[in-house]
Design a protein around this motif. Structure first.
Motif, PDB file in Angstrom:
ATOM      1  N   HIS A 168      -7.950   6.864  -0.966  1.00 37.24           N
ATOM      2  CA  HIS A 168      -7.376   7.064   0.612  1.00 37.24           C
ATOM      3  C   HIS A 168      -6.480   5.795   0.471  1.00 37.24           C
ATOM      4  CE1 HIS A 168     -11.319   5.015   1.009  1.00 37.24           C
ATOM      5  NE2 HIS A 168     -10.662   4.360   1.890  1.00 37.24           N
ATOM      6  N   ASN A 169      -5.358   5.904   1.478  1.00 38.30           N
ATOM      7  CA  ASN A 169      -4.548   4.794   1.871  1.00 38.30           C
ATOM      8  C   ASN A 169      -5.103   4.133   2.763  1.00 38.30           C
ATOM      9  OD1 ASN A 169      -4.175   6.270   3.923  1.00 38.30           O
ATOM     10  ND2 ASN A 169      -1.835   6.565   3.778  1.00 38.30           N
ATOM     11  N   GLY A 170      -4.473   2.810   3.333  1.00 36.81           N
ATOM     12  CA  GLY A 170      -4.986   1.880   4.290  1.00 36.81           C
ATOM     13  C   GLY A 170      -5.079   0.802   3.694  1.00 36.81           C
ATOM     14  N   PHE A 171      -5.094   0.300   2.433  1.00 33.95           N
ATOM     15  CA  PHE A 171      -5.387  -0.900   1.560  1.00 33.95           C
ATOM     16  C   PHE A 171      -3.888  -1.779   1.597  1.00 33.95           C
ATOM     17  CE2 PHE A 171      -8.457   2.071   0.245  1.00 33.95           C
ATOM     18  CZ  PHE A 171      -9.584   1.445   0.123  1.00 33.95           C
ATOM     19  N   GLY A 172      -4.124  -3.117   1.601  1.00 29.57           N
ATOM     20  CA  GLY A 172      -2.977  -3.963   1.354  1.00 29.57           C
ATOM     21  C   GLY A 172      -2.031  -4.169   2.373  1.00 29.57           C
ATOM     22  N   LEU A 173      -2.365  -3.959   3.688  1.00 27.56           N
ATOM     23  CA  LEU A 173      -1.378  -4.069   4.543  1.00 27.56           C
ATOM     24  C   LEU A 173      -1.038  -5.524   5.068  1.00 27.56           C
ATOM     25  CD1 LEU A 173      -2.343  -1.163   7.041  1.00 27.56           C
ATOM     26  CD2 LEU A 173      -0.248  -1.458   6.051  1.00 27.56           C
ATOM     27  N   HIS A 174      -2.300  -6.372   4.814  1.00 29.70           N
ATOM     28  CA  HIS A 174      -2.404  -8.005   5.080  1.00 29.70           C
ATOM     29  C   HIS A 174      -1.800  -8.456   3.768  1.00 29.70           C
ATOM     30  CE1 HIS A 174      -4.467  -7.740   8.793  1.00 29.70           C
ATOM     31  NE2 HIS A 174      -4.940  -6.739   8.337  1.00 29.70           N
ATOM     32  N   THR A 175      -2.430  -8.248   2.618  1.00 30.76           N
ATOM     33  CA  THR A 175      -2.062  -9.026   1.300  1.00 30.76           C
ATOM     34  C   THR A 175      -0.475  -8.579   0.583  1.00 30.76           C
ATOM     35  OG1 THR A 175      -4.461  -8.618   0.890  1.00 30.76           O
ATOM     36  CG2 THR A 175      -2.944  -9.575  -0.946  1.00 30.76           C
ATOM     37  N   PHE A 176      -0.166  -7.442   0.682  1.00 27.72           N
ATOM     38  CA  PHE A 176       1.120  -6.865   0.157  1.00 27.72           C
ATOM     39  C   PHE A 176       2.081  -6.396   1.098  1.00 27.72           C
ATOM     40  CE2 PHE A 176      -2.066  -6.591  -3.345  1.00 27.72           C
ATOM     41  CZ  PHE A 176      -1.535  -7.278  -4.096  1.00 27.72           C
ATOM     42  N   LYS A 177       1.830  -6.279   2.636  1.00 25.64           N
ATOM     43  CA  LYS A 177       2.512  -5.846   3.511  1.00 25.64           C
ATOM     44  C   LYS A 177       3.048  -4.583   3.262  1.00 25.64           C
ATOM     45  CE  LYS A 177       2.176 -10.209   4.988  1.00 25.64           C
ATOM     46  NZ  LYS A 177       1.076 -10.225   5.944  1.00 25.64           N
ATOM     47  N   GLU A 178       2.393  -3.756   2.731  1.00 28.59           N
ATOM     48  CA  GLU A 178       2.713  -2.339   2.467  1.00 28.59           C
ATOM     49  C   GLU A 178       1.183  -1.678   2.167  1.00 28.59           C
ATOM     50  OE1 GLU A 178       4.222  -1.090  -1.349  1.00 28.59           O
ATOM     51  OE2 GLU A 178       4.107  -3.240  -1.985  1.00 28.59           O
ATOM     52  N   GLU A 179       1.271  -0.294   2.724  1.00 22.28           N
ATOM     53  CA  GLU A 179       0.126   0.360   2.470  1.00 22.28           C
ATOM     54  C   GLU A 179      -0.011   1.207   1.203  1.00 22.28           C
ATOM     55  OE1 GLU A 179      -1.878   3.182   5.904  1.00 22.28           O
ATOM     56  OE2 GLU A 179       0.104   3.839   5.114  1.00 22.28           O
ATOM     57  N   LEU A 180      -1.366   0.758   0.440  1.00 20.44           N
ATOM     58  CA  LEU A 180      -1.727   1.263  -0.703  1.00 20.44           C
ATOM     59  C   LEU A 180      -2.901   2.196  -0.855  1.00 20.44           C
ATOM     60  CD1 LEU A 180      -1.125  -2.331  -2.627  1.00 20.44           C
ATOM     61  CD2 LEU A 180       0.378  -0.346  -2.337  1.00 20.44           C
ATOM     62  N   THR A 181      -2.955   3.030  -1.906  1.00 15.07           N
ATOM     63  CA  THR A 181      -4.650   3.437  -2.155  1.00 15.07           C
ATOM     64  C   THR A 181      -5.449   2.237  -2.654  1.00 15.07           C
ATOM     65  OG1 THR A 181      -3.943   4.164  -4.264  1.00 15.07           O
ATOM     66  CG2 THR A 181      -3.520   5.688  -2.306  1.00 15.07           C
ATOM     67  N   GLY A 182      -6.505   2.735  -2.841  1.00 16.70           N
ATOM     68  CA  GLY A 182      -7.509   1.695  -3.405  1.00 16.70           C
ATOM     69  C   GLY A 182      -7.277   1.264  -4.880  1.00 16.70           C
ATOM     70  N   PRO A 183      -7.047   2.375  -5.728  1.00 18.90           N
ATOM     71  CA  PRO A 183      -6.505   2.248  -7.047  1.00 18.90           C
ATOM     72  C   PRO A 183      -5.524   1.413  -7.281  1.00 18.90           C
ATOM     73  CG  PRO A 183      -7.638   4.364  -6.874  1.00 18.90           C
ATOM     74  CD  PRO A 183      -7.311   3.735  -5.728  1.00 18.90           C
ATOM     75  N   GLU A 184      -4.491   1.565  -6.176  1.00 18.07           N
ATOM     76  CA  GLU A 184      -3.132   0.872  -6.426  1.00 18.07           C
ATOM     77  C   GLU A 184      -3.174  -0.457  -6.193  1.00 18.07           C
ATOM     78  OE1 GLU A 184       0.268   4.256  -5.193  1.00 18.07           O
ATOM     79  OE2 GLU A 184      -0.936   3.387  -3.662  1.00 18.07           O
ATOM     80  N   TYR A 185      -4.085  -0.851  -5.116  1.00 19.03           N
ATOM     81  CA  TYR A 185      -4.517  -2.178  -4.545  1.00 19.03           C
ATOM     82  C   TYR A 185      -5.160  -2.804  -5.873  1.00 19.03           C
ATOM     83  CZ  TYR A 185      -5.840  -6.126  -1.818  1.00 19.03           C
ATOM     84  OH  TYR A 185      -6.217  -7.348  -1.067  1.00 19.03           O
ATOM     85  N   ALA A 186      -6.216  -2.338  -6.258  1.00 20.03           N
ATOM     86  CA  ALA A 186      -6.801  -2.871  -7.427  1.00 20.03           C
ATOM     87  C   ALA A 186      -5.799  -2.983  -8.624  1.00 20.03           C
ATOM     88  CB  ALA A 186      -7.874  -1.827  -8.305  1.00 20.03           C
ATOM     89  N   LYS A 187      -4.925  -2.299  -9.069  1.00 20.30           N
ATOM     90  CA  LYS A 187      -3.963  -2.424 -10.051  1.00 20.30           C
ATOM     91  C   LYS A 187      -3.102  -3.675  -9.911  1.00 20.30           C
ATOM     92  CE  LYS A 187      -0.583   0.225 -12.761  1.00 20.30           C
ATOM     93  NZ  LYS A 187       0.343   1.091 -12.765  1.00 20.30           N
ATOM     94  N   ARG A 188      -2.611  -3.833  -8.770  1.00 19.65           N
ATOM     95  CA  ARG A 188      -1.793  -5.099  -8.459  1.00 19.65           C
ATOM     96  C   ARG A 188      -2.546  -6.291  -9.143  1.00 19.65           C
ATOM     97  NH1 ARG A 188       2.091  -4.277  -4.186  1.00 19.65           N
ATOM     98  NH2 ARG A 188       2.789  -2.077  -4.521  1.00 19.65           N
ATOM     99  N   PHE A 189      -3.982  -6.391  -8.643  1.00 15.77           N
ATOM    100  CA  PHE A 189      -4.620  -7.510  -8.874  1.00 15.77           C
ATOM    101  C   PHE A 189      -4.947  -7.525 -10.691  1.00 15.77           C
ATOM    102  CE2 PHE A 189      -5.173  -8.235  -4.583  1.00 15.77           C
ATOM    103  CZ  PHE A 189      -5.069  -9.581  -4.602  1.00 15.77           C
ATOM    104  N   MET A 190      -5.042  -6.277 -10.934  1.00 19.03           N
ATOM    105  CA  MET A 190      -5.491  -6.311 -12.569  1.00 19.03           C
ATOM    106  C   MET A 190      -4.201  -6.853 -13.293  1.00 19.03           C
ATOM    107  SD  MET A 190      -7.747  -2.891 -13.295  1.00 19.03           S
ATOM    108  CE  MET A 190      -7.586  -1.887 -11.835  1.00 19.03           C
ATOM    109  N   GLU A 191      -3.084  -6.334 -12.760  1.00 14.32           N
ATOM    110  CA  GLU A 191      -1.607  -6.495 -13.493  1.00 14.32           C
ATOM    111  C   GLU A 191      -1.613  -8.082 -13.584  1.00 14.32           C
ATOM    112  OE1 GLU A 191       1.120  -4.487 -11.358  1.00 14.32           O
ATOM    113  OE2 GLU A 191       0.996  -2.577 -12.878  1.00 14.32           O
TER     114      GLU A 191
END
Length: 422
Positions: A48-71
């Motif tokens: 589901h979405n709702g991740f990353g609004l504070h960290t990346f200033k955009e709405e991400l899904t959980g896997p997308e948020y994790a991928k940012r840090f994995m990259e």
């Protein structure tokens, strides 16, 4: 025995953020030990979405948020070992672990960061009477079955507990074609975020029954139904309020527990309220050179705050290593005392001379409060009052402490955080 500057236990959002932060603060010799077959932790099943609004200033899904840090971790060439189970950590920061490739092995660390996350309360901890038919799952297990394995656990669903995972699974099961009949909550308030109650229950017409619990489970081979009853102020079922629901699936979303078996075994001082380690302003535990962050420290409601906290732990662990196993002279320790509605604070104590210019203190309240203030007292003097229209246990609160103000206050012995009427 291999030696590392920093060994990080857990490769979820906390472990990844801590590793990236430590690397960017000048530490190269880092390894992440992750028991799963991939990095990312629980976020991999949170589609589901709702991740990353504070960290990346955009709405991400959980896997997308994790991928940012994995990259980020890949770009920084941070070493990691998957399918690796940590068995123990000694007081001298020797980590014993096992995996298929290396067998049983030991790593010597100058600093250790605990980032093991948390787990769900299982049925055995809830004392629900009845037999043991199939069809009873924790909400997180059901989430993995649906989102990763592509398996629908059932068609007629009752959910016990209104934690965020349970609320999100009420929506997810509905979208997959199941009928969620009711979400029952033992407490007189929900344990989840307000936005999840609105988006996952209200928008789909799923009823939420507060002060209710499951008192009986029906079925022998497969679940056929449950009995729901209202509870009194002590959590005991009220006779005559029983309702029966036919269902083939019961999801349990009754709270999260920090994964702290390793922490306890190594002798870390634990906070009885959070079930996580007691930490200071540097997120260092009672054991020298061992830091903790994320849900292993206390259960968070937003992963953005997990990453923020983990980045601080990584930065402080890097400073500890660079300064030869020290964070500097601690000076006088000032305890933070939660009272009058505040259940706990993280950190639990601070040393003014070692903190940054501003320190974020996170806390949770023990009940629903309306038109109240979060008040901060230096000794017996109120120095801050922040009005809040509503506060609930499901939503984390925070206060900011200013280093200059702390040092300027003569004879500061304690900081008290409490809830008062506005």
């Amino acid at each position: 025995m291999n030696c590392y500057d920093i060994v990080i236990i857990g490769g979820g959002p906390a472990g990844l953020a801590a590793a990236v932060s430590a690397k960017r603060n000048g530490i190269d010799n880092i390894v992440i030990l992750e028991r799963d077959c991939q990095l990312g932790g629980i976020l991999n099943q949170c589609i589901h979405n709702g991740f990353g609004l504070h960290t990346f200033k955009e709405e991400l899904t959980g896997p997308e948020y994790a991928k940012r840090f994995m990259e980020q971790a890949m770009e920084l060439q941070i070493e990691y070992r998957l399918d690796t189970m940590v068995l123990s950590i000694s007081n001298d920061r020797t980590v014993t672990a096992v995996n298929h490739t290396d067998g049983l092995f030991k790593l010597k660390a100058k600093a250790v960061i605990l980032a093991m996350g948390c787990r769900e309360r299982a049925r055995g901890a809830l004392n629900i009477p009845g037999s043991r038919p199939s069809g009873i799952y924790s909400a997180g297990t059901a989430q993995r079955l649906v989102n990763i394995d592509g398996f629908l656990p059932g068609r007629e669903v009752v959910i016990l507990g209104s934690g965020d995972i349970g609320l999100i699974m009420a929506r997810r099961m509905t979208l997959e074609g199941a009928k969620v009949k009711v979400v029952a909550e033992l407490m007189p308030f929900s344990g989840g975020l307000k936005r999840n109650i609105v988006q996952c229950l209200d928008d789909f017409g799923i009823p939420l029954k507060l002060s209710h619990t499951v008192v009986e489970i029906h079925g022998k081979e497969r679940l056929t139904g449950i009995t729901l009853a209202q509870v009194d102020s002590h959590g005991k079922p009220i006779p005559g309020t029983e309702e029966e629901y036919a269902c083939d699936t019961l999801l349990l979303s009754c709270g999260l527990i920090p994964e702290n078996e390793l922490s306890r075994e190594m002798g870390t001082e634990m906070d009885p309220v959070t079930n996580g380690p007691s930490v200071n302003e540097c997120l260092e535990t009672s054991i020298d050179g061992v830091f903790a962050c994320g849900n292993v420290l206390h259960v968070h409601d937003l992963v953005d705050f997990v990453s923020e906290e983990a980045a601080a732990a990584g930065k402080n662990a890097a400073a500890y290593v660079k300064q030869g196993g020290s964070l500097g002279e601690p000076g006088r320790q000032i305890p933070l005392i939660p009272t009058s509605g505040v259940r706990y604070t993280v950190p639990k104590n601070i040393h003014c001379n070692r903190m940054d210019d501003t320190l974020t203190v996170r806390l949770r309240v023990g009940a629903v409060y309306k038109n109240c203030c979060i008040c901060v007292y230096f000794n017996d003097e109120c120095v801050s009052r922040r009005k809040k229209p509503i506060m609930a246990p499901g939503e984390m609160e925070e206060i900011k402490l200013n280093k200059q103000a702390l040092e300027a206050y003569d004879g500061l012995e304690r900081i008290t955080v409490k809830i008062e009427e506005a």
